[in-house]
Design a protein around this motif. Structure first.
Motif, PDB file in Angstrom:
ATOM      1  N   THR A 239      -8.472  14.419   8.056  1.00  0.00           N
ATOM      2  CA  THR A 239      -7.439  13.380   7.954  1.00  0.00           C
ATOM      3  C   THR A 239      -6.190  13.964   7.289  1.00  0.00           C
ATOM      4  OG1 THR A 239      -8.211  12.629   5.777  1.00  0.00           O
ATOM      5  CG2 THR A 239      -9.173  11.554   7.721  1.00  0.00           C
ATOM      6  N   TYR A 240      -5.108  13.245   7.395  1.00  0.00           N
ATOM      7  CA  TYR A 240      -3.889  13.617   6.692  1.00  0.00           C
ATOM      8  C   TYR A 240      -3.349  12.387   5.977  1.00  0.00           C
ATOM      9  CZ  TYR A 240      -1.735  11.671  10.943  1.00  0.00           C
ATOM     10  OH  TYR A 240      -1.394  10.860  11.990  1.00  0.00           O
ATOM     11  N   GLN A 241      -2.621  12.616   4.912  1.00  0.00           N
ATOM     12  CA  GLN A 241      -2.135  11.507   4.101  1.00  0.00           C
ATOM     13  C   GLN A 241      -0.819  10.956   4.653  1.00  0.00           C
ATOM     14  OE1 GLN A 241      -0.434  11.880  -0.073  1.00  0.00           O
ATOM     15  NE2 GLN A 241      -2.440  11.018  -0.569  1.00  0.00           N
ATOM     16  N   VAL A 242      -0.734   9.620   4.665  1.00  0.00           N
ATOM     17  CA  VAL A 242       0.474   8.928   5.093  1.00  0.00           C
ATOM     18  C   VAL A 242       1.014   8.151   3.896  1.00  0.00           C
ATOM     19  CG1 VAL A 242       1.443   7.189   6.629  1.00  0.00           C
ATOM     20  CG2 VAL A 242      -0.333   8.731   7.470  1.00  0.00           C
ATOM     21  N   ALA A 243       2.290   8.362   3.563  1.00  0.00           N
ATOM     22  CA  ALA A 243       2.924   7.675   2.435  1.00  0.00           C
ATOM     23  C   ALA A 243       3.821   6.550   2.947  1.00  0.00           C
ATOM     24  CB  ALA A 243       3.741   8.656   1.604  1.00  0.00           C
ATOM     25  N   ASN A 244       3.922   5.496   2.162  1.00  0.00           N
ATOM     26  CA  ASN A 244       4.787   4.370   2.511  1.00  0.00           C
ATOM     27  C   ASN A 244       6.245   4.811   2.469  1.00  0.00           C
ATOM     28  OD1 ASN A 244       6.189   1.789   2.567  1.00  0.00           O
ATOM     29  ND2 ASN A 244       4.247   0.861   1.984  1.00  0.00           N
ATOM     30  N   GLN A 245       7.007   4.483   3.503  1.00  0.00           N
ATOM     31  CA  GLN A 245       8.405   4.877   3.590  1.00  0.00           C
ATOM     32  C   GLN A 245       9.310   4.045   2.686  1.00  0.00           C
ATOM     33  OE1 GLN A 245       9.504   4.712   7.740  1.00  0.00           O
ATOM     34  NE2 GLN A 245       8.301   6.525   8.267  1.00  0.00           N
ATOM     35  N   ASN A 246       8.784   2.935   2.150  1.00  0.00           N
ATOM     36  CA  ASN A 246       9.588   2.081   1.277  1.00  0.00           C
ATOM     37  C   ASN A 246       9.586   2.675  -0.135  1.00  0.00           C
ATOM     38  OD1 ASN A 246      10.789   0.026  -0.222  1.00  0.00           O
ATOM     39  ND2 ASN A 246       9.839  -1.591   0.992  1.00  0.00           N
TER      40      ASN A 246
ATOM     41  N   THR B  49       0.840  -1.200   0.000  1.00  0.00           N
ATOM     42  CA  THR B  49       0.000   0.000   0.000  1.00  0.00           C
ATOM     43  C   THR B  49       0.876   1.251   0.000  1.00  0.00           C
ATOM     44  OG1 THR B  49      -1.788  -1.126   1.179  1.00  0.00           O
ATOM     45  CG2 THR B  49      -1.778   1.276   1.247  1.00  0.00           C
ATOM     46  N   LYS B  50       0.618   2.156  -0.942  1.00  0.00           N
ATOM     47  CA  LYS B  50       1.450   3.351  -1.072  1.00  0.00           C
ATOM     48  C   LYS B  50       0.971   4.502  -0.184  1.00  0.00           C
ATOM     49  CE  LYS B  50       3.018   2.449  -5.802  1.00  0.00           C
ATOM     50  NZ  LYS B  50       3.080   2.961  -7.197  1.00  0.00           N
ATOM     51  N   PHE B  51      -0.345   4.673  -0.090  1.00  0.00           N
ATOM     52  CA  PHE B  51      -0.881   5.802   0.679  1.00  0.00           C
ATOM     53  C   PHE B  51      -2.082   5.370   1.511  1.00  0.00           C
ATOM     54  CE2 PHE B  51       0.859   7.639  -3.255  1.00  0.00           C
ATOM     55  CZ  PHE B  51       1.754   8.561  -2.739  1.00  0.00           C
ATOM     56  N   THR B  52      -2.283   6.063   2.624  1.00  0.00           N
ATOM     57  CA  THR B  52      -3.502   5.905   3.413  1.00  0.00           C
ATOM     58  C   THR B  52      -3.802   7.244   4.068  1.00  0.00           C
ATOM     59  OG1 THR B  52      -4.658   4.532   5.035  1.00  0.00           O
ATOM     60  CG2 THR B  52      -2.423   5.207   5.591  1.00  0.00           C
ATOM     61  N   ASN B  53      -4.989   7.368   4.621  1.00  0.00           N
ATOM     62  CA  ASN B  53      -5.384   8.591   5.328  1.00  0.00           C
ATOM     63  C   ASN B  53      -5.584   8.273   6.799  1.00  0.00           C
ATOM     64  OD1 ASN B  53      -5.498  10.396   3.062  1.00  0.00           O
ATOM     65  ND2 ASN B  53      -7.354   9.331   2.411  1.00  0.00           N
TER      66      ASN B  53
END
Length: 367
Positions: free
Chosen positions: A220-227, A208-212
């Protein structure tokens, strides 16, 4: 004579015990070339130079190790250990469950996704926060939602590591933070990836690349995958990154190309870990047909069958652990087979009986 008989009796008792190979005689897990020595092992092509102190490249479907460098070196895993945490928690927690954030979640040290006291989160969202943002607060909330809390999760993680053959791993903190006695290896990280990606839920979270994530007040705020491999490498399946001051960069990344699914794990890397991972994966895919396996990822042993019959389906009791991995005993030498199958008393009895015949009786005291 007494000394001779005593020696015979002692020898009989010792010889009667089964003789098994030591760990050193069995060799390292995964094959003789899978050592902790700081050397690169590959056959068929020369892998690119990378800065990590330890790495493994393996085919997740066949289990073949294609290249390795100090694969069994015990090093600090940082947040790549969260893959083992997920292996333990995913089958135990219901994704739709609601979890209320606590002060303990919010006050945990290290990387956080933003779990706030009093707010409600689904288990599913907390797993996303754990995989994408490497949130230690999300890990703490998930552990506390399970029976037994953090301590029980640590016990289950150590048991799970043994079950799947990850014998270099010892867990003292489920977040992966630097802690005394906590270590793993590049080989074990590959085992975690293999077991994890076999689960659809693990694979989904890992890629998964992004989630809120909900904010404290509203929205909400967007969270990006650190990988970063997910964003830069064609066919990437993600998995997990890690970093602490002592562990430095650690990494688990997988990709699928040309019908092959490969994983690369790296530990104790100073920088440039995404580029090094990409280079190792590209080299492996390009030279796949030329490479000869230098080792293998061991398969978990089947758990022992319960004599009491089928399970009643009841949930596992608090603190209960899964059965430990059963390791098949090495074959005994032929010369020992008679001793192993014969009871101890058979060998010990004759010398003991003879002992009584030769020992002198104490003389009667004269009054």
């Amino acid at each position: 004579m007494r000394l001779l008989l005593t020696a015979c009796a002692t020898t009989a008792l010792v010889v009667a015990q089964p003789l098994t190979a030591t760990a050193a005689e069995q060799g390292p897990v995964g094959g003789a070339l899978m050592t902790a020595k700081p050397t690169v092992v590959a056959t068929g092509a020369t892998p690119p130079a990378v800065q990590a102190s330890s790495y493994v490249v393996a085919d997740l479907e066949t289990g073949e190790v294609l290249a390795a460098k100090a694969p069994h070196a015990k090093l600090r895993p940082a947040s790549t250990l969260k893959t083992l945490t997920a292996l333990v928690l995913l089958p135990r927690l219901k994704k739709s469950d609601q979890v209320i954030g606590t002060d303990g979640d919010a006050q945990i040290i290290g990387s956080k996704v933003g779990v706030s006291p009093g707010l409600k989160y689904t288990v599913n969202l907390l797993f996303e926060g754990m995989f994408l943002a490497s949130g230690n607060d999300a890990v703490h909330a998930l552990c506390m939602h399970d029976e037994g809390g953090v301590d029980a999760t640590i016990q289950r993680m150590n048991a799970k590591a043994k079950e799947i053959g990850a014998l270099d791993t010892h867990v003292t903190d489920p977040t992966g933070l630097d802690a005394d006695g906590q270590f793993s290896s590049a080989y074990d990280l590959a085992l975690f990836a293999q077991s994890g990606l076999a689960r659809p839920d693990f694979a989904k979270y890992a890629s998964t690349k992004f989630t809120n994530f909900p904010m404290t007040s509203k929205g909400t705020y967007q969270v990006a995958n650190q990988n970063k491999l997910l964003f830069k490498y064609d066919g990437a399946l993600g998995v997990k990154t890690g970093y602490t001051t002592l562990a430095r960069n650690t990494f688990i990344g997988a990709a699928r190309r040309n019908g092959h699914t490969l994983v690369v794990t790296m530990m104790n890397a100073p920088h440039g870990i995404t580029e090094d991972a990409s280079n190792l994966l590209t080299w492996s895919f390009k030279n796949y047909d030329r490479l000869s396996p230098v080792g293998t990822l061991v398969k978990p042993a089947e758990p022992p069958k319960e004599a009491s019959g089928p399970s009643d389906g009841k949930p596992q009791a608090a603190g209960a652990l899964p059965p430990a991995r059963r390791t098949a005993a090495p074959e005994l030498h032929t010369v020992n087979s008679l001793f192993v199958s014969t009871p101890v008393w058979f060998w010990a009895a004759p010398p003991v009986l003879l002992l009584g015949l030769f020992l002198r009786r104490p003389r009667r005291r004269r009054h």
